[in-house]
Motif scaffolding. Structure first.
Motif, PDB file in Angstrom:
ATOM      1  N   TRP A 211      69.372  -3.655 116.491  1.00 62.28           N
ATOM      2  CA  TRP A 211      69.380  -4.521 117.635  1.00 62.28           C
ATOM      3  C   TRP A 211      70.543  -4.421 118.532  1.00 62.28           C
ATOM      4  O   TRP A 211      71.650  -3.793 118.006  1.00 62.28           O
ATOM      5  CB  TRP A 211      69.674  -6.138 116.977  1.00 62.28           C
ATOM      6  CG  TRP A 211      68.305  -6.503 116.138  1.00 62.28           C
ATOM      7  CD1 TRP A 211      66.974  -5.797 115.898  1.00 62.28           C
ATOM      8  CD2 TRP A 211      68.036  -7.554 115.449  1.00 62.28           C
ATOM      9  NE1 TRP A 211      66.132  -6.167 115.332  1.00 62.28           N
ATOM     10  CE2 TRP A 211      66.821  -7.483 114.814  1.00 62.28           C
ATOM     11  CE3 TRP A 211      68.706  -8.766 115.164  1.00 62.28           C
ATOM     12  CZ2 TRP A 211      66.352  -8.428 113.702  1.00 62.28           C
ATOM     13  CZ3 TRP A 211      68.247  -9.603 114.198  1.00 62.28           C
ATOM     14  CH2 TRP A 211      66.961  -9.627 113.674  1.00 62.28           C
ATOM     15  N   TRP A 284      60.631  -9.778 119.320  1.00 60.14           N
ATOM     16  CA  TRP A 284      59.556 -10.248 118.142  1.00 60.14           C
ATOM     17  C   TRP A 284      59.706  -9.495 117.167  1.00 60.14           C
ATOM     18  O   TRP A 284      58.662  -9.404 116.215  1.00 60.14           O
ATOM     19  CB  TRP A 284      58.171 -10.237 119.026  1.00 60.14           C
ATOM     20  CG  TRP A 284      57.989  -9.016 119.882  1.00 60.14           C
ATOM     21  CD1 TRP A 284      57.782  -8.839 121.174  1.00 60.14           C
ATOM     22  CD2 TRP A 284      57.510  -7.555 119.465  1.00 60.14           C
ATOM     23  NE1 TRP A 284      57.559  -7.668 121.505  1.00 60.14           N
ATOM     24  CE2 TRP A 284      57.364  -6.815 120.650  1.00 60.14           C
ATOM     25  CE3 TRP A 284      57.165  -6.878 118.366  1.00 60.14           C
ATOM     26  CZ2 TRP A 284      56.936  -5.504 120.541  1.00 60.14           C
ATOM     27  CZ3 TRP A 284      56.934  -5.812 117.944  1.00 60.14           C
ATOM     28  CH2 TRP A 284      56.708  -4.810 119.291  1.00 60.14           C
ATOM     29  N   GLY A 286      60.107  -7.759 113.698  1.00 55.63           N
ATOM     30  CA  GLY A 286      60.703  -8.196 112.218  1.00 55.63           C
ATOM     31  C   GLY A 286      59.412  -7.867 111.384  1.00 55.63           C
ATOM     32  O   GLY A 286      58.131  -7.439 111.708  1.00 55.63           O
ATOM     33  N   THR A 288      56.117  -7.869 109.276  1.00 56.09           N
ATOM     34  CA  THR A 288      54.839  -8.759 109.154  1.00 56.09           C
ATOM     35  C   THR A 288      54.237  -9.124 107.857  1.00 56.09           C
ATOM     36  O   THR A 288      53.275  -9.980 107.854  1.00 56.09           O
ATOM     37  CB  THR A 288      53.677  -7.737 110.044  1.00 56.09           C
ATOM     38  OG1 THR A 288      53.557  -6.605 109.414  1.00 56.09           O
ATOM     39  CG2 THR A 288      54.305  -7.607 111.544  1.00 56.09           C
ATOM     40  N   MET A 301      53.016 -12.923 113.089  1.00 52.21           N
ATOM     41  CA  MET A 301      54.195 -12.871 112.420  1.00 52.21           C
ATOM     42  C   MET A 301      55.252 -12.244 113.584  1.00 52.21           C
ATOM     43  O   MET A 301      56.270 -12.959 113.698  1.00 52.21           O
ATOM     44  CB  MET A 301      54.293 -11.831 111.359  1.00 52.21           C
ATOM     45  CG  MET A 301      53.895 -12.632 110.024  1.00 52.21           C
ATOM     46  SD  MET A 301      54.683 -14.205 109.785  1.00 52.21           S
ATOM     47  CE  MET A 301      56.397 -13.641 109.510  1.00 52.21           C
ATOM     48  N   PRO A 302      55.086 -11.412 114.490  1.00 54.70           N
ATOM     49  CA  PRO A 302      55.881 -11.090 115.444  1.00 54.70           C
ATOM     50  C   PRO A 302      56.263 -12.138 116.548  1.00 54.70           C
ATOM     51  O   PRO A 302      57.546 -12.519 116.811  1.00 54.70           O
ATOM     52  CB  PRO A 302      55.300 -10.151 116.400  1.00 54.70           C
ATOM     53  CG  PRO A 302      54.547  -9.257 115.304  1.00 54.70           C
ATOM     54  CD  PRO A 302      53.897 -10.333 114.381  1.00 54.70           C
ATOM     55  N   TRP A 305      58.520 -14.564 114.587  1.00 49.85           N
ATOM     56  CA  TRP A 305      59.903 -14.096 114.348  1.00 49.85           C
ATOM     57  C   TRP A 305      60.785 -14.154 115.717  1.00 49.85           C
ATOM     58  O   TRP A 305      61.792 -14.708 115.820  1.00 49.85           O
ATOM     59  CB  TRP A 305      59.882 -12.692 114.258  1.00 49.85           C
ATOM     60  CG  TRP A 305      59.643 -12.175 112.764  1.00 49.85           C
ATOM     61  CD1 TRP A 305      58.623 -11.495 112.098  1.00 49.85           C
ATOM     62  CD2 TRP A 305      60.485 -12.770 111.684  1.00 49.85           C
ATOM     63  NE1 TRP A 305      58.978 -11.358 110.726  1.00 49.85           N
ATOM     64  CE2 TRP A 305      60.097 -12.056 110.624  1.00 49.85           C
ATOM     65  CE3 TRP A 305      61.826 -13.072 111.568  1.00 49.85           C
ATOM     66  CZ2 TRP A 305      60.825 -12.272 109.247  1.00 49.85           C
ATOM     67  CZ3 TRP A 305      62.335 -13.376 110.413  1.00 49.85           C
ATOM     68  CH2 TRP A 305      61.912 -13.090 109.097  1.00 49.85           C
ATOM     69  N   VAL A 308      61.502 -17.998 115.679  1.00 50.82           N
ATOM     70  CA  VAL A 308      62.699 -18.348 114.795  1.00 50.82           C
ATOM     71  C   VAL A 308      64.105 -18.039 115.346  1.00 50.82           C
ATOM     72  O   VAL A 308      64.915 -18.761 115.257  1.00 50.82           O
ATOM     73  CB  VAL A 308      62.499 -17.525 113.398  1.00 50.82           C
ATOM     74  CG1 VAL A 308      63.675 -17.687 112.713  1.00 50.82           C
ATOM     75  CG2 VAL A 308      61.479 -18.007 112.935  1.00 50.82           C
ATOM     76  N   LYS A 309      64.405 -16.734 115.982  1.00 48.64           N
ATOM     77  CA  LYS A 309      65.358 -16.420 116.505  1.00 48.64           C
ATOM     78  C   LYS A 309      65.669 -17.393 117.936  1.00 48.64           C
ATOM     79  O   LYS A 309      66.880 -17.722 118.161  1.00 48.64           O
ATOM     80  CB  LYS A 309      65.195 -15.010 117.158  1.00 48.64           C
ATOM     81  CG  LYS A 309      65.037 -13.895 116.206  1.00 48.64           C
ATOM     82  CD  LYS A 309      64.529 -12.554 116.660  1.00 48.64           C
ATOM     83  CE  LYS A 309      64.431 -11.784 115.432  1.00 48.64           C
ATOM     84  NZ  LYS A 309      63.892 -10.130 115.867  1.00 48.64           N
TER      85      LYS A 309
END
Length: 353
Positions: A211, A284, A286, A288, A301-302, A305, A308-309
């Motif tokens: 990242w 996105w 992360g 899956t 799931m992306p 994620w 969540v962030k």
């Protein structure tokens, strides 16, 4: 009507509904979090856990009388809240919410990007639209025909322009590091894990995600501070500063017109957190969990994620508001011009080298 046009229309309506619903949730969440941090109860009467309090406030603002000051410039007075609200919706259109979806419609495989508009100059589009908010503040303060909103608008515009410079400079190293100004490409460039040419260090960094926050930690700090000031959040909320300027640039606004400014502020706060996650936290990207979850859940799931962030950063916004006092105006301008801008220029040179 073409399939692409239908998909684009569906995207626009979904994003509009998402932002409006998210604003209701975000205002309630902020009230409850600040109340908990300050040993208060917060909203608890309207609906379960007080979650309908924001809905009640929205209905109240919609039903309030729309007052027009006698000395107001009518056209600019009505245009200012529109200029504040429309760019906040357009900015979210360029944020990638996940990888492309492969759908089968009428026997054809259609790739649907999970982004409203995947622009190859998405960073420039974001900076251009975020700067338009300055016009709404200036027009609202000037067109009201009153000295207090005018003072609030002039001071607010100086603040926003100052921190926009630092915010723009902090994004240049990210563009250099990612090699693209497309938001989707910036996310994809952060896939994988860090590596080191030194074998000894490679064993320690190989598990860290690639990242941008790790190689560009200084740019992240500058961008985050500037984004807090850009959306007029504490401790940079001198735009409103009701103890000093009665109510800031929107003193003469009431009802739905005031609600448009209020709505734009919270949508911009959500946008800034989502863009910060996109630029520095992998967007996105992360796991899956495709081996454990059903395919439909694994496909979303992306997006989860990214949510969540984004909400993790929003929690920090609320935490700062409940903790830090408001800065004086000279302190605010000194931080922007004498600290953030010089540091961002130095970091840009180091990143270029």
């Amino acid at each position: 009507m073409s399939t692409d046009l239908i998909i684009s229309g569906i995207k626009a309506f979904l994003i509009l509904g998402l932002l409006l619903t998210n604003t209701i949730l975000l205002i309630w969440l902020e009230r409850k979090l600040v109340a908990g941090m300050q040993s208060r109860v917060g909203p608890d009467r309207a609906g379960p856990f007080g979650i309908l309090q924001t809905v009640a406030d929205a209905i109240k603002l919609l039903l309030k009388e729309q007052i027009m000051p006698l000395k107001a410039d009518r056209a600019m007075y009505l245009l200012a809240p529109i200029i504040a609200l429309v760019p906040s919706f357009l900015i979210f259109m360029i944020i990638p919410l996940g990888p492309d979806l492969n759908l089968e419609i009428n026997g054809q495989n259609i790739i649907v990007p999970l982004v409203g508009a995947d622009l190859n100059v998405g960073v420039l589009f974001f900076l251009a639209l975020s700067s338009i908010a300055v016009y709404s503040v200036v027009l609202a303060g000037w067109s009201s025909g009153s000295k207090y909103p005018l003072l609030g608008g002039v001071r607010a515009s100086a603040q926003m322009i100052s921190y926009e410079a630092a915010m723009g400079l902090s994004l240049v190293p990210v563009i250099l590091y990612s090699g693209s100004m497309s938001m989707s490409e910036i996310v994809r460039s952060q896939s994988g894990h860090l590596s080191s040419p030194i074998p000894f260090l490679d064993a320690f960094v190989s598990f860290i995600p690639k990242w941008n926050i790790f190689p560009q930690f200084v740019a992240f700090a500058i961008f985050f501070i500037a984004s807090v000031a850009e959306v007029n959040r504490a401790p940079f909320d001198l735009v409103e500063a009701e103890q000093e300027l009665v109510g800031g640039f929107h003193t003469e606004y009431s009802g739905f017109r005031f609600a448009m400014f209020f709505l734009a502020e919270y949508i911009n706060m959500f946008n800034m957190c989502a863009i910060t996650a996109t630029f520095f936290l992998g967007g996105w990207l992360g796991p899956t969990f495709s081996n454990f979850l059903p395919p439909i859940l694994s496909a979303f799931m992306p997006t989860i994620w990214l949510g969540v962030k984004t909400f993790g950063l929003l929690f920090i916004y609320v935490w700062i508001r409940a903790t830090l006092p408001r800065l004086r105006y000279d302190q605010l301008m000194e931080l922007g011009w004498k600290r953030l801008i010089p540091i961002s220029l130095i970091w840009l040179i180091l990143s270029s080298i």
